[in-house]
Design a protein around this motif. Structure first.
Motif: not given
Length: 196
Positions: A20-24, A52-53, A143-146, A152-154
């Protein structure tokens, strides 16, 4: 569609299917001009995720060993990657990175130099600070927050550009510049972990 754009599309579809990729903060990336994205490193999927985004092509340093594998040897350069020998000062890799930035393009760096074993941010190497000080590139902390867990959210967060004018004027060391970059990455992680 070029091979890089095709690779972006494949990466985006794969990542969006399994996480569940969220790009901010995509708006923090300049539309043009020399740009350095500096990100923490927690997983092998970090490089494709980072690029990728976003619309612009991202160039990477990738370890020399990958370019010795038959399929990757021809593919990686087409995907914007160039080799670096780890554990030593690789002048050719430095020249390549400087040329990419001089031409107004964008590179992605993982200042820690290798993946974090425990997911925690470790000390950055001087390379990121060197490029930030020696060029006029816009430096964007990321920042990549796993963690990377299926379905699951990423989070992928692009922060506000760091103002390096003072550090450049005061002739700061590469180590000092990297410390500033790492502090900004740490702030992004802490802020967005809290908002999870």
């Amino acid at each position: 569609m070029g091979i890089y754009q095709f690779g972006q599309s494949v990466s985006r579809n794969f990542l969006s299917t399994f996480y569940k990729v969220e790009v901010i903060g995509k708006e923090n990336i300049p539309d043009a001009g020399a740009t350095i994205l500096c990100c923490n490193h927690i997983h092998n999927f970090d490089p494709p995720l980072l690029g990728a985004y976003i619309k612009r092509q991202l160039h990477y340093m990738a370890k020399q060993e990958l370019f010795e594998k038959p399929i990757l040897k021809g593919l990686l350069p087409k995907l914007g990657a160039f080799p670096v020998r780890r554990g030593m000062s690789d002048k050719q890799a430095i020249r390549t990175a400087m040329k990419i930035l001089k031409e107004g393009n964008m590179i992605g760096l993982f200042p820690e130099g290798t993946r974090s074993k425990d997911g925690k941010l470790s000390k950055g190497l001087a390379g990121a600070g060197f490029f930030a000080l020696r060029t006029d590139a816009v430096v964007v902390p990321c920042a990549i927050i796993g963690p990377y867990q299926r379905f699951k959210p990423l989070k992928l967060v692009y922060g506000s550009p760091i103002d390096f004018s003072g550090l450049r004027e005061n002739k700061a060391s590469a180590e000092e510049a990297t410390a500033v970059i790492m502090a900004e990455i740490k702030k992004l992680i802490e802020k967005h972990e809290m908002n999870s």
